[in-house]
Design an enzyme around this catalytic site. Structure first.
Site, short mmCIF file in Angstrom:
data_model
loop_
_atom_site.label_atom_id
_atom_site.label_comp_id
_atom_site.label_asym_id
_atom_site.label_seq_id
_atom_site.Cartn_x
_atom_site.Cartn_y
_atom_site.Cartn_z
N HIS A 182 0.84 -1.20 0.00
CA HIS A 182 0.00 0.00 0.00
C HIS A 182 0.87 1.24 0.00
CE1 HIS A 182 0.78 -1.05 4.22
NE2 HIS A 182 0.63 0.24 4.52
N CYS A 238 9.32 18.84 14.77
CA CYS A 238 8.22 19.38 13.99
C CYS A 238 8.53 19.33 12.49
CB CYS A 238 7.94 20.82 14.42
SG CYS A 238 6.63 21.62 13.45
N GLU A 259 0.66 24.51 14.38
CA GLU A 259 1.25 24.48 13.04
C GLU A 259 0.20 24.17 11.98
OE1 GLU A 259 3.89 25.68 12.32
OE2 GLU A 259 5.63 24.98 13.43
#
Length: 266
Positions: A182, A238, A259
């Site tokens: 996948h 991040c 964010e």
């Protein structure tokens, strides 16, 4: 350190007992360091939850349109049941000679890889259009486009607006959690209630996630030794500002929300 004394001769019964001991069982199954070892591990045995994607490949007609995005002779696209971004799709190849292969092996076939790339281009465009529908009116880059649509006689050619395709990531996990091949197609925000652990986040934010465009990989590519690299144990960093949150998950989750809100408005 003193040398061990010479071992006494052991009878067959003793040897048999030691072969069955927990110590020997642990030695038998080593930690998987490559994709080949990973596929051979007991956790990858056929059947059970890890085979759940097979049903979508074999009989997509049995699922609702809320699950199946589209299907054709060669692929099925579905919505991920446990999304790790606000938009998270899975592209499932239906080629029976490839569906149970690790992507590192499946993508060694140039013809198959090209077919996957063509389909990824198609689903990336669909995902981008969906992101525009979801967030376009909030995005500063889309203002001119939406202003043009709001007039009585819109122009024949609209301003291009935001390139939402750049906000879509398409790739595979170097250590897939499901048995069937996948490809993840998802927005870059990594903002979801299903994002609950370091493993979840790092599987999409470190080299553990391999972009389809990176294939074929060199034989010595370090991503083929994902366990040894320890990608899933990296700090929370991040994806947008690269700030390091160490192991502070709660603080990091709050930051991801901030964010996300800034990302969709940019």
């Amino acid at each position: 350190m003193s040398r061990p004394q010479k071992a006494e001769k052991r009878d067959a019964c003793t040897n048999f007992t030691e072969l069955l001991s927990p110590k020997n069982k642990q030695q038998k199954h080593k930690d998987p360091h490559t994709w080949y070892d990973y596929l051979q591990s007991e956790k990858r045995a056929p059947g059970g939850p890890r085979d759940a994607l097979g049903a979508y490949i074999e009989n997509p007609e049995s699922f609702s349109s809320n699950v199946i995005v589209y299907q054709n002779q060669n692929f099925v696209a579905i919505r991920d049941r446990y999304p790790k971004s606000t938009l998270h799709l899975l592209l499932l190849p239906r080629d029976l000679s490839k569906t149970r292969l690790h992507p590192f092996d499946a993508f060694d076939d140039p013809e198959f890889l090209e077919n996957v790339r063509v389909e990824v281009k198609k689903i990336r465009a669909l995902a981008a259009a969906e992101l525009r529908r979801m967030y376009g009116k909030e995005s500063a880059q889309e203002k001119r486009r939406y202003d043009a649509l709001d007039v009585k006689f819109p122009p024949d050619e609209l301003p291009s607006g935001r390139d939402w395709e750049k906000e879509v990531m398409c790739g595979i996990h170097s250590g897939p959690s499901m048995n069937h091949l996948h490809i993840h197609v998802m927005s870059v925000d990594r903002y979801s209630e299903r994002m609950k652990s370091k493993k979840h986040y790092n599987s999409f934010s470190t080299p553990f996630f391999v972009d389809v465009d990176d294939f074929p990989l060199p034989q010595d590519d370090p991503r083929k030794y994902f366990k040894r690299q320890g990608y899933l144990q990296w700090d929370y960093i991040c994806w947008r500002c690269e700030r390091n949150f160490g192991n502070k998950f709660a603080e990091f989750k709050g930051h991801l929300e901030e964010e996300f809100n800034e990302w969709k408005r940019q």
